[in-house]
Write a protein that holds these residues in place. Structure first.
Motif, PDB file in Angstrom:
ATOM      1  N   LEU A  46       0.816  -1.311   0.101  1.00 32.56           N
ATOM      2  CA  LEU A  46      -0.102   0.063   0.040  1.00 32.56           C
ATOM      3  C   LEU A  46       0.781   0.912  -0.002  1.00 32.56           C
ATOM      4  O   LEU A  46       0.519   2.251  -0.646  1.00 32.56           O
ATOM      5  CB  LEU A  46      -0.931  -0.003   1.331  1.00 32.56           C
TER       6      LEU A  46
ATOM      7  N   LYS B 106      -6.679   5.552  -1.884  1.00 35.07           N
ATOM      8  CA  LYS B 106      -6.603   3.985  -1.266  1.00 35.07           C
ATOM      9  C   LYS B 106      -7.584   3.544  -0.350  1.00 35.07           C
ATOM     10  O   LYS B 106      -8.467   4.292   0.273  1.00 35.07           O
ATOM     11  CB  LYS B 106      -5.081   3.677  -0.557  1.00 35.07           C
TER      12      LYS B 106
ATOM     13  N   THR C 182      -7.219  -1.366  -3.349  1.00 35.62           N
ATOM     14  CA  THR C 182      -6.813  -2.111  -2.180  1.00 35.62           C
ATOM     15  C   THR C 182      -5.506  -3.107  -2.529  1.00 35.62           C
ATOM     16  O   THR C 182      -5.486  -3.289  -3.939  1.00 35.62           O
ATOM     17  CB  THR C 182      -8.158  -2.834  -1.713  1.00 35.62           C
TER      18      THR C 182
END
Length: 161
Positions: A19, A42, A96
């Motif tokens: 991430l 995100k 994701t």
């Protein structure tokens, strides 16, 4: 004036690496990029019972286990809860790092989905010892929790260093 809250979001190393790719060493930056790595919008998925996340809240992503530090800052856009993997996938699109099968496994229990904008990657990460010494945490950081109010000013200053 409305003051948005600051919250810690616990993130496991394997998901933090994906991430927040910028937190990794230079040599590991570019092999096999995922779509989520090229965006500032995100999604964070967890089983937290937190109920009071609101748009504009500041999110401090605390990487557990290996680094044990706040590595990134985000701003909450919105949240929702669901136990339907198709609904989650439809609403989070490519925001994701989770695969469909991982989302299906997560939805055995209700999932809290936090859609956020990445604000910054901290060059000077804030370790657990520093957070504890400055009174920003008391005990271990778990899932999503509110930052102690008496440390907000210090923390805001520390984030922008």
């Amino acid at each position: 004036m409305i003051i948005n809250l600051i919250r810690y979001c616990l993130i496991q190393p394997q998901y933090s690496r994906l991430l927040f790719r910028e937190t990794e060493k230079q040599g590991e930056l570019f092999p096999g990029l995922l779509p989520v790595e090229n965006t500032i919008r995100k999604a964070y998925l967890c089983h937290s019972s937190a109920k009071h996340l609101t748009p504009g809240d500041i999110l401090l992503f605390y990487r557990s286990e290996d680094i044990r530090a706040v590595v990134a800052v985000g701003v909450c856009e919105c949240t929702f809860r669901s136990q339907d993997p198709k609904e989650i996938v439809r609403k989070i699109s490519q925001r994701t790092v989770y695969s469909l099968s991982e989302i299906e496994n997560l939805t055995e229990k209700e999932v809290l989905v936090v859609l956020f904008r990445e604000s910054r990657i901290l060059e000077k990460q804030i370790g657990f010892d520093e957070l504890s010494r400055m009174g920003a945490v008391k005990g271990p950081i778990q899932s999503i929790q509110k930052v102690k109010e008496d440390s907000l000013l210090w923390l805001k200053q520390r984030i922008v260093e």
